[in-house]
Design an enzyme around this catalytic site. Sequence first.
Site, PDB file in Angstrom:
ATOM      1  N   ASP A  10       0.840  -1.202   0.000  1.00  0.00           N
ATOM      2  CA  ASP A  10       0.000   0.000   0.000  1.00  0.00           C
ATOM      3  C   ASP A  10       0.871   1.247   0.000  1.00  0.00           C
ATOM      4  O   ASP A  10       0.904   2.011   0.969  1.00  0.00           O
ATOM      5  CB  ASP A  10      -0.953  -0.027   1.209  1.00  0.00           C
ATOM      6  N   LYS A  32       0.664  -7.745  -3.133  1.00  0.00           N
ATOM      7  CA  LYS A  32      -0.665  -7.250  -3.534  1.00  0.00           C
ATOM      8  C   LYS A  32      -0.536  -5.802  -3.973  1.00  0.00           C
ATOM      9  O   LYS A  32       0.014  -4.973  -3.249  1.00  0.00           O
ATOM     10  CB  LYS A  32      -1.656  -7.350  -2.370  1.00  0.00           C
ATOM     11  N   ASP A  59      -5.418  -6.205  -6.868  1.00  0.00           N
ATOM     12  CA  ASP A  59      -6.636  -6.028  -6.065  1.00  0.00           C
ATOM     13  C   ASP A  59      -7.394  -4.785  -6.535  1.00  0.00           C
ATOM     14  O   ASP A  59      -7.273  -3.723  -5.938  1.00  0.00           O
ATOM     15  CB  ASP A  59      -6.177  -5.892  -4.594  1.00  0.00           C
ATOM     16  N   LEU A  60      -8.155  -4.934  -7.625  1.00  0.00           N
ATOM     17  CA  LEU A  60      -8.878  -3.777  -8.189  1.00  0.00           C
ATOM     18  C   LEU A  60     -10.390  -3.877  -7.974  1.00  0.00           C
ATOM     19  O   LEU A  60     -11.123  -2.949  -8.304  1.00  0.00           O
ATOM     20  CB  LEU A  60      -8.567  -3.624  -9.685  1.00  0.00           C
ATOM     21  N   LYS A  61     -10.874  -5.008  -7.479  1.00  0.00           N
ATOM     22  CA  LYS A  61     -12.291  -5.176  -7.087  1.00  0.00           C
ATOM     23  C   LYS A  61     -13.270  -4.660  -8.142  1.00  0.00           C
ATOM     24  O   LYS A  61     -14.043  -3.732  -7.891  1.00  0.00           O
ATOM     25  CB  LYS A  61     -12.563  -4.481  -5.750  1.00  0.00           C
ATOM     26  N   LEU A  62     -13.263  -5.295  -9.312  1.00  0.00           N
ATOM     27  CA  LEU A  62     -14.138  -4.838 -10.390  1.00  0.00           C
ATOM     28  C   LEU A  62     -15.622  -5.044 -10.064  1.00  0.00           C
ATOM     29  O   LEU A  62     -15.991  -6.027  -9.400  1.00  0.00           O
ATOM     30  CB  LEU A  62     -13.801  -5.574 -11.702  1.00  0.00           C
ATOM     31  N   ASP A  64     -19.167  -3.909 -12.411  1.00  0.00           N
ATOM     32  CA  ASP A  64     -19.828  -3.125 -13.464  1.00  0.00           C
ATOM     33  C   ASP A  64     -20.762  -4.075 -14.214  1.00  0.00           C
ATOM     34  O   ASP A  64     -20.945  -5.222 -13.777  1.00  0.00           O
ATOM     35  CB  ASP A  64     -18.763  -2.502 -14.393  1.00  0.00           C
ATOM     36  N   PRO A  66     -21.917  -6.902 -16.835  1.00  0.00           N
ATOM     37  CA  PRO A  66     -21.105  -8.058 -17.253  1.00  0.00           C
ATOM     38  C   PRO A  66     -20.203  -7.796 -18.446  1.00  0.00           C
ATOM     39  O   PRO A  66     -19.022  -8.166 -18.439  1.00  0.00           O
ATOM     40  CB  PRO A  66     -22.165  -9.124 -17.558  1.00  0.00           C
ATOM     41  N   ASN A  67     -20.710  -7.132 -19.476  1.00  0.00           N
ATOM     42  CA  ASN A  67     -19.912  -6.924 -20.683  1.00  0.00           C
ATOM     43  C   ASN A  67     -18.668  -6.073 -20.409  1.00  0.00           C
ATOM     44  O   ASN A  67     -17.582  -6.362 -20.920  1.00  0.00           O
ATOM     45  CB  ASN A  67     -20.783  -6.267 -21.769  1.00  0.00           C
ATOM     46  N   THR A  68     -18.833  -5.051 -19.591  1.00  0.00           N
ATOM     47  CA  THR A  68     -17.694  -4.172 -19.267  1.00  0.00           C
ATOM     48  C   THR A  68     -16.654  -4.916 -18.435  1.00  0.00           C
ATOM     49  O   THR A  68     -15.447  -4.798 -18.675  1.00  0.00           O
ATOM     50  CB  THR A  68     -18.209  -2.920 -18.515  1.00  0.00           C
ATOM     51  N   THR A 119     -15.339  -5.676   4.881  1.00  0.00           N
ATOM     52  CA  THR A 119     -15.361  -5.691   6.353  1.00  0.00           C
ATOM     53  C   THR A 119     -15.732  -4.319   6.920  1.00  0.00           C
ATOM     54  O   THR A 119     -16.060  -4.199   8.088  1.00  0.00           O
ATOM     55  CB  THR A 119     -14.011  -6.151   6.930  1.00  0.00           C
ATOM     56  N   GLY A 210      -0.109  -6.243   5.562  1.00  0.00           N
ATOM     57  CA  GLY A 210       0.434  -4.947   5.166  1.00  0.00           C
ATOM     58  C   GLY A 210       1.367  -4.383   6.204  1.00  0.00           C
ATOM     59  O   GLY A 210       2.548  -4.770   6.291  1.00  0.00           O
ATOM     60  N   ARG A 211       0.848  -3.492   7.042  1.00  0.00           N
ATOM     61  CA  ARG A 211       1.687  -2.736   7.971  1.00  0.00           C
ATOM     62  C   ARG A 211       2.570  -3.543   8.914  1.00  0.00           C
ATOM     63  O   ARG A 211       3.680  -3.089   9.204  1.00  0.00           O
ATOM     64  CB  ARG A 211       0.812  -1.727   8.733  1.00  0.00           C
TER      65      ARG A 211
HETATM   66  O1  C5P Z   1      -1.859  -3.052   6.860  1.00  0.00           O
HETATM   67  P1  C5P Z   1      -2.837  -4.189   6.912  1.00  0.00           P
HETATM   68  O2  C5P Z   1      -2.218  -5.527   7.279  1.00  0.00           O
HETATM   69  O3  C5P Z   1      -4.068  -3.869   7.758  1.00  0.00           O
HETATM   70  O4  C5P Z   1      -3.311  -4.324   5.393  1.00  0.00           O
HETATM   71  C1  C5P Z   1      -4.350  -5.186   5.002  1.00  0.00           C
HETATM   72  C2  C5P Z   1      -4.580  -5.080   3.524  1.00  0.00           C
HETATM   73  O5  C5P Z   1      -5.721  -5.850   3.191  1.00  0.00           O
HETATM   74  C3  C5P Z   1      -4.886  -3.661   3.021  1.00  0.00           C
HETATM   75  O6  C5P Z   1      -4.396  -3.550   1.675  1.00  0.00           O
HETATM   76  C4  C5P Z   1      -6.401  -3.605   3.040  1.00  0.00           C
HETATM   77  O7  C5P Z   1      -6.928  -2.687   2.107  1.00  0.00           O
HETATM   78  C5  C5P Z   1      -6.751  -5.037   2.649  1.00  0.00           C
HETATM   79  N1  C5P Z   1      -8.076  -5.480   3.080  1.00  0.00           N
HETATM   80  C6  C5P Z   1      -8.481  -5.476   4.412  1.00  0.00           C
HETATM   81  N2  C5P Z   1      -9.741  -5.916   4.740  1.00  0.00           N
HETATM   82  C7  C5P Z   1     -10.582  -6.339   3.795  1.00  0.00           C
HETATM   83  C8  C5P Z   1     -10.188  -6.355   2.457  1.00  0.00           C
HETATM   84  C9  C5P Z   1      -8.914  -5.904   2.128  1.00  0.00           C
HETATM   85  O8  C5P Z   1      -7.723  -5.109   5.290  1.00  0.00           O
HETATM   86  N3  C5P Z   1     -11.770  -6.785   4.141  1.00  0.00           N
END
Ligand code: C5P
Length: 232
Positions: A10, A32, A59-62, A64, A66-68, A119, A210-211
Amino acid sequence: MGKDVIIACDFASAEKTFEFLDKFTGRKPFVKIGMELFYAEGPSIVKEIKKRGHKIFLDLKLHDIPNTVKKAMNVLSNLDVDITNLHASGTTAMMEAAIEGLTRPDGTRPLLIAVTQLTSTSQESMENDLLIKEPIDEVVMHYASNAKKAGLDGVVCSPLEAGKVHERCGSDFLTITPGVRFADGDIGDQKRVMTPAEANKIGSDYIVVGRPITAAVDPVAAYERCVAEFIG
Ligand code: C5P
């Protein structure tokens, strides 16, 4: 593909991303790439990271018509990513179209994963904003079943839901789970967390971290610890 730790990169720019990835001189982690980095840098960031030998979850979570989505997935199939995703709420027809678009002429395709309910969506906001009155756990499981029926490979879910998803959709239906923290770490803004070892025990196939890795004093050591705790 077996179990793995996916690092959520991120970062806001290619420069920051490469500064981070340059630290990994041995094993090349699965990464990711989310909307922020992709919209900032475009497809070249995906190609560049792939060229460095990393597996990629785009991770772009489309979501729209169906055709697009079918056409957009067709473009993404050329980027040679390993995993990509969409919103299951786009309907089964949209998910089926996505698979068609994603499949390359040689029959191969990246894994396709569905987001069920984010979430950040609560029972209350689902009822009031979306007018969905069922219990949120049921909605998540129903969307997972739809994804399975449409031919997708798995869902993004909380590690707390991974066991139930496998019960409902089968053990080979993949669960990719964020919300992972070390037992002695800071949980930050995540509400319901699990350690890598707990996520493994409950059946997560991939953890997205992530972090706890990107903000660690020694990110490589934090990554190795995560892998050791999750995979053993
Ligand atoms: O830094 P951290 O470990 O919280 O990062 C979690 C990653 O997972 C982030 O990119 C966040 O956008 C993603 N994510 C999430 N919860 C979700 C879906 C995706 O934390 N339900």
